[in-house]
Design a protein around this motif. Structure first.
Motif, PDB file in Angstrom:
ATOM      1  N   ALA A  35       0.839  -1.209   0.000  1.00 43.29           N
ATOM      2  CA  ALA A  35       0.000   0.000   0.000  1.00 43.29           C
ATOM      3  C   ALA A  35       0.873   1.257   0.000  1.00 43.29           C
ATOM      4  CB  ALA A  35      -0.921  -0.004   1.212  1.00 43.29           C
ATOM      5  N   GLY A  36       1.923   1.210   0.833  1.00 50.17           N
ATOM      6  CA  GLY A  36       2.851   2.341   0.854  1.00 50.17           C
ATOM      7  C   GLY A  36       3.582   2.488  -0.475  1.00 50.17           C
ATOM      8  N   GLY A  39       1.470   4.028  -3.246  1.00 46.51           N
ATOM      9  CA  GLY A  39       1.405   5.486  -3.061  1.00 46.51           C
ATOM     10  C   GLY A  39       2.670   6.154  -3.563  1.00 46.51           C
ATOM     11  N   ALA A  40       3.817   5.523  -3.262  1.00 46.55           N
ATOM     12  CA  ALA A  40       5.093   6.112  -3.686  1.00 46.55           C
ATOM     13  C   ALA A  40       5.230   6.086  -5.206  1.00 46.55           C
ATOM     14  CB  ALA A  40       6.245   5.354  -3.037  1.00 46.55           C
ATOM     15  N   GLU A  43       3.407   8.691  -7.195  1.00 44.44           N
ATOM     16  CA  GLU A  43       4.019  10.022  -7.238  1.00 44.44           C
ATOM     17  C   GLU A  43       5.367  10.024  -7.952  1.00 44.44           C
ATOM     18  OE1 GLU A  43       2.647  12.866  -6.254  1.00 44.44           O
ATOM     19  OE2 GLU A  43       0.853  11.701  -5.814  1.00 44.44           O
ATOM     20  N   GLY A 121       8.022   5.314   2.461  1.00 45.96           N
ATOM     21  CA  GLY A 121       7.686   6.735   2.610  1.00 45.96           C
ATOM     22  C   GLY A 121       8.922   7.588   2.793  1.00 45.96           C
ATOM     23  N   VAL A 124      10.950   7.740  -0.621  1.00 44.78           N
ATOM     24  CA  VAL A 124      10.358   8.568  -1.658  1.00 44.78           C
ATOM     25  C   VAL A 124      10.530  10.058  -1.320  1.00 44.78           C
ATOM     26  CG1 VAL A 124       7.985   8.717  -0.796  1.00 44.78           C
ATOM     27  CG2 VAL A 124       8.396   8.621  -3.253  1.00 44.78           C
ATOM     28  N   GLU A 125      10.713  10.323  -0.010  1.00 45.85           N
ATOM     29  CA  GLU A 125      10.971  11.704   0.417  1.00 45.85           C
ATOM     30  C   GLU A 125      12.453  12.035   0.280  1.00 45.85           C
ATOM     31  OE1 GLU A 125       9.148  12.507   4.201  1.00 45.85           O
ATOM     32  OE2 GLU A 125      10.401  14.276   4.521  1.00 45.85           O
TER      33      GLU A 125
ATOM     34  N   TYR B  46      -3.512   1.033   8.426  1.00 43.97           N
ATOM     35  CA  TYR B  46      -3.647   0.688   7.006  1.00 43.97           C
ATOM     36  C   TYR B  46      -4.158   1.830   6.101  1.00 43.97           C
ATOM     37  CZ  TYR B  46      -4.089  -2.296   2.981  1.00 43.97           C
ATOM     38  OH  TYR B  46      -3.939  -2.831   1.745  1.00 43.97           O
ATOM     39  N   LEU B  49      -1.378   4.397   4.940  1.00 40.93           N
ATOM     40  CA  LEU B  49      -0.110   4.021   4.306  1.00 40.93           C
ATOM     41  C   LEU B  49       0.050   4.613   2.911  1.00 40.93           C
ATOM     42  CD1 LEU B  49       0.029   0.324   5.494  1.00 40.93           C
ATOM     43  CD2 LEU B  49       1.386   2.230   6.324  1.00 40.93           C
ATOM     44  N   ASN B  50      -0.976   4.458   2.095  1.00 36.02           N
ATOM     45  CA  ASN B  50      -0.890   4.992   0.732  1.00 36.02           C
ATOM     46  C   ASN B  50      -0.828   6.526   0.728  1.00 36.02           C
ATOM     47  OD1 ASN B  50      -2.000   6.012  -1.865  1.00 36.02           O
ATOM     48  ND2 ASN B  50      -1.898   3.853  -2.416  1.00 36.02           N
ATOM     49  N   ALA B  53       2.628   7.825   1.893  1.00 31.01           N
ATOM     50  CA  ALA B  53       3.698   7.724   0.893  1.00 31.01           C
ATOM     51  C   ALA B  53       3.533   8.799  -0.172  1.00 31.01           C
ATOM     52  CB  ALA B  53       3.684   6.339   0.266  1.00 31.01           C
ATOM     53  N   ARG B  54       2.295   9.068  -0.554  1.00 31.77           N
ATOM     54  CA  ARG B  54       2.072  10.063  -1.615  1.00 31.77           C
ATOM     55  C   ARG B  54       2.455  11.469  -1.161  1.00 31.77           C
ATOM     56  NH1 ARG B  54      -3.000   9.094  -5.401  1.00 31.77           N
ATOM     57  NH2 ARG B  54      -1.673  10.510  -6.574  1.00 31.77           N
ATOM     58  N   ARG B  56       4.486  12.192   1.283  1.00 31.29           N
ATOM     59  CA  ARG B  56       5.921  12.258   1.576  1.00 31.29           C
ATOM     60  C   ARG B  56       6.725  12.397   0.284  1.00 31.29           C
ATOM     61  NH1 ARG B  56       7.632   8.263   6.377  1.00 31.29           N
ATOM     62  NH2 ARG B  56       9.528   9.460   6.172  1.00 31.29           N
ATOM     63  N   ALA B  57       6.211  11.791  -0.792  1.00 33.20           N
ATOM     64  CA  ALA B  57       6.890  11.956  -2.086  1.00 33.20           C
ATOM     65  C   ALA B  57       6.890  13.438  -2.470  1.00 33.20           C
ATOM     66  CB  ALA B  57       6.170  11.138  -3.142  1.00 33.20           C
ATOM     67  N   ARG B  58       5.762  14.092  -2.271  1.00 34.53           N
ATOM     68  CA  ARG B  58       5.684  15.523  -2.622  1.00 34.53           C
ATOM     69  C   ARG B  58       6.462  16.379  -1.635  1.00 34.53           C
ATOM     70  NH1 ARG B  58       0.253  16.867  -5.813  1.00 34.53           N
ATOM     71  NH2 ARG B  58       0.132  14.914  -6.955  1.00 34.53           N
ATOM     72  N   LYS B  59       6.461  15.929  -0.369  1.00 37.00           N
ATOM     73  CA  LYS B  59       7.213  16.676   0.643  1.00 37.00           C
ATOM     74  C   LYS B  59       8.701  16.668   0.309  1.00 37.00           C
ATOM     75  CE  LYS B  59       7.471  16.776   5.670  1.00 37.00           C
ATOM     76  NZ  LYS B  59       8.174  15.715   6.369  1.00 37.00           N
ATOM     77  N   GLY B  60       9.157  15.532  -0.230  1.00 33.16           N
ATOM     78  CA  GLY B  60      10.562  15.426  -0.601  1.00 33.16           C
ATOM     79  C   GLY B  60      10.952  16.369  -1.733  1.00 33.16           C
ATOM     80  N   ARG B  61       9.944  16.826  -2.482  1.00 36.74           N
ATOM     81  CA  ARG B  61      10.247  17.730  -3.609  1.00 36.74           C
ATOM     82  C   ARG B  61      10.076  19.207  -3.229  1.00 36.74           C
ATOM     83  NH1 ARG B  61       7.511  13.430  -6.736  1.00 36.74           N
ATOM     84  NH2 ARG B  61       5.578  14.618  -6.789  1.00 36.74           N
ATOM     85  N   PHE B 113      -5.532  17.933  -3.760  1.00 36.95           N
ATOM     86  CA  PHE B 113      -4.819  16.649  -3.730  1.00 36.95           C
ATOM     87  C   PHE B 113      -4.962  15.983  -2.354  1.00 36.95           C
ATOM     88  CE2 PHE B 113      -0.743  14.765  -2.313  1.00 36.95           C
ATOM     89  CZ  PHE B 113      -0.760  13.609  -3.070  1.00 36.95           C
ATOM     90  N   LEU B 343       2.933   7.032  11.130  1.00 36.88           N
ATOM     91  CA  LEU B 343       2.142   6.111  10.311  1.00 36.88           C
ATOM     92  C   LEU B 343       0.666   6.481  10.399  1.00 36.88           C
ATOM     93  CD1 LEU B 343       3.852   2.659  10.981  1.00 36.88           C
ATOM     94  CD2 LEU B 343       3.839   3.955   8.863  1.00 36.88           C
TER      95      LEU B 343
END
Lengths: 162, 384
Positions: A35-36, A39-40, A43, A121, A124-125, B46, B49-50, B53-54, B56-61, B113, B343
């Motif tokens: 699931a994680g 999501g990664a 993006e 997570g 991906v950050e 649960y 989780l998705n 991750a989504r 955090r991906a944007r946070k990293g950018r 988003f 989490l």
């Protein structure tokens, strides 16, 4: 109908516990990691390979459980042997064998799933987190290894793998 | 030993089959208990989780300090724009809109988003936040009609986001503020706008309409998160509540600076604040001046942030210093909330907070770069 002794029947319960609980833990863990990872990947496409690695980590618990279950089925005579020869004590030990890897695999799989999802997570950050993420995610594997070892020892010294 | 066990089974009056059935039942019961106990934390984690991750991906950018420094060191606003065109997050919006509008669109897209990916349990407040662009557009429309902008100029002010955008764009052609309000009678804002309309007609100022919209937004935001049944919702309630308190405080401070009294301020304040409850807000509104507001906050979490700003206020006489102090406090508090549930809701709040700060900082940089010889050190001071 094939004749099955009480010892072999108990070993069958042990085999069910082994793969049942280990598979449950592995499935839950893998579900969380996947699931994680989804999501990664949604993006960042480059996360696919790393997501697969982390999602595959909690697979090992199910493999241990599966191996132990197969060994129990073979050495109890349920698979291609005499299913009446396993003694009652060995049958009860077989339940202990199944519980050992089953419950250890359940906890280990769930813990690994959470760690793996969190690591995905983190990666991906920040890409540099990959190695550290793998290390943290591998830590909960140890409990499954302990359970697997004890299951093997029980089978050896309990007269099942004789 | 086998004989001993067999004797025991016989002594219990069980056949071998019955014993086997008991063994199976024991395994099933133990299994059920284990599954119930272990699945509870999983069920809590649960859904996050998705989305985690989504975001955090944007946070990293998001921009790091080095990139912000590079932006501050640019020579003019065109350079800022070119720099941002090299960043995928901003490139698309900058292709379509001028810088300030592009930043507003990016902010609206961010809230959309988050509202889309947030787990069901905590979705409502983020959906309310995503409607902020509708409220901003209504305010822009009211302002445009008040100052008499033509339809094209009015459309320029609208952010092309939100569920009401098409309807609001078509209202750019109406003649006056009253027509805008009456044309919105099929929206959720109709009641609050119509209640404030007589006040507008009396004073000929759109402030009552704008304040009514703000109050409606903050009230809806607070109510959407007011059942903190688990830790994630408690964190969300603290986050939303702090935003409401900060908005109330900014309004009271600005009103006191303008010399307004309790009767003039109270209609625009959301009484059911978070840490600042109705009685406290009443005390603050009745304070004679701005410094008394700050001293009246003693014992609350806002006191320290504002007390540190008093010397600068005494020197400059500008309440902007308090507004910045509140923004910084709000940002730091949100950051502390973000680390509480890694989490859970933590990454979502962390991302929203940092993205909001990033866009505010980009606006500050863009505004400063439009002014000739604005010192970079001053820009750095102004950043959140």
């Amino acid at each position: 109908m094939v004749e099955i002794g009480l010892g072999a029947a108990l070993a069958a319960i042990g085999a069910g516990v082994a793969i049942g609980f280990a598979g449950l833990g592995s499935g839950l863990g893998q579900g969380m990691a996947a699931a994680g990872s989804v999501g990664a990947v949604a993006e960042d496409n480059d996360m696919f390979a790393r997501g697969i690695i982390f999602s595959a980590l909690p697979e090992t618990q199910a493999i241990y459980g599966f191996l132990v279950a197969i060994l129990l089925l073979v050495f109890s005579g349920l698979l291609g042997g005499n299913a009446t020869k396993l003694t009652l004590e060995a049958g009860i030990i077989a339940i202990g064998v199944g519980a050992s890897i089953g419950f250890a695999g359940l906890g280990s799989g769930m813990g690994q799933g959470m760690a793996a999802a969190s690591s995905v997570g983190a990666i991906v950050e920040d890409n540099d987190m990959f190695a550290r993420g793998i290390i943290f995610s591998a830590l909960p594997e140890t409990q499954a290894i302990y359970g697997f070892l004890i299951a093997i020892l029980l089978m050896v010294f309990g007269g099942i793998l004789a | 030993m086998a004989d001993g066990i067999a004797t025991l089974i016989s002594a219990l009056g069980l056949t071998q089959e019955t014993f086997l059935v008991f063994c199976i039942l024991a395994v099933l019961i133990v299994g059920a208990v284990v599954v119930i106990i272990t699945s509870r934390p999983i069920l809590d984690i649960y859904p996050y989780l998705n989305p985690s991750a989504r975001v955090r991906a944007r946070k990293g950018r998001l921009f790091d300090e080095k990139q912000i420094s590079e932006l501050v060191e640019t020579n003019d606003v065109e350079e800022v724009e070119n720099y941002l065109k090299g960043i995928p997050e901003y490139a698309d919006v900058l292709d379509e809109y001028p810088l300030d509008k592009a930043l507003d669109v990016e902010r609206a897209n961010t809230y959309d988003f988050v509202a889309r990916v947030a787990p069901k349990d905590i979705k409502d407040p983020f959906v309310v936040m995503s409607k902020k662009s509708d409220i901003d557009n209504i305010k822009s429309l009211l302002t445009a009609k008040e100052v008499g902008l033509n339809p094209d100029e009015t459309r320029e002010l609208l952010i092309p986001c939100g569920s009401l955008y098409d309807e609001l764009e078509s209202l750019a052609d109406v003649d006056n503020v009253t027509d805008v309000v009456t044309s919105l009678d099929n929206t959720e804002y109709a009641a609050v706008l119509e209640d404030a309309l007589p006040q507008y007609e009396d004073t000929n100022m759109i402030l009552p309409l704008e304040s009514a919209l703000d109050k409606y937004y903050l009230g809806k935001l607070l109510r959407s998160s007011d059942v903190p049944s688990d830790e994630n919702k408690q964190i969300l309630y603290s986050y939303v509540g702090t935003q409401v308190d900060v908005a109330n405080l900014k309004l009271i401070i600005r009103a006191k600076q303008d010399g307004l009294d309790y009767d003039a301020i109270s209609p625009y304040i959301l009484e059911e604040g978070y840490q600042l409850r109705d009685w406290k807000l009443k005390d603050l509104m009745e304070s004679p001046d701005v410094t008394n507001i700050v001293s009246g906050l003693e014992g609350t979490k806002y006191a320290e942030a504002l007390t540190d700003a008093i010397p600068v206020y005494n020197e400059t006489g500008s309440v902007a210093v308090f507004e910045k102090a509140l923004d910084v406090y709000s940002s730091q508090y949100s950051k502390s909330l973000a680390s509480k549930k890694p989490l859970g809701i933590g990454p979502i709040i962390g991302y929203l907070n940092q993205k909001e700060s990033e866009i505010k900082n980009l606006k500050i940089i863009a505004r400063a770069k439009r002014e000739a010889d604005f010192p970079n050190s001053k820009i750095m001071e102004m950043l959140i």
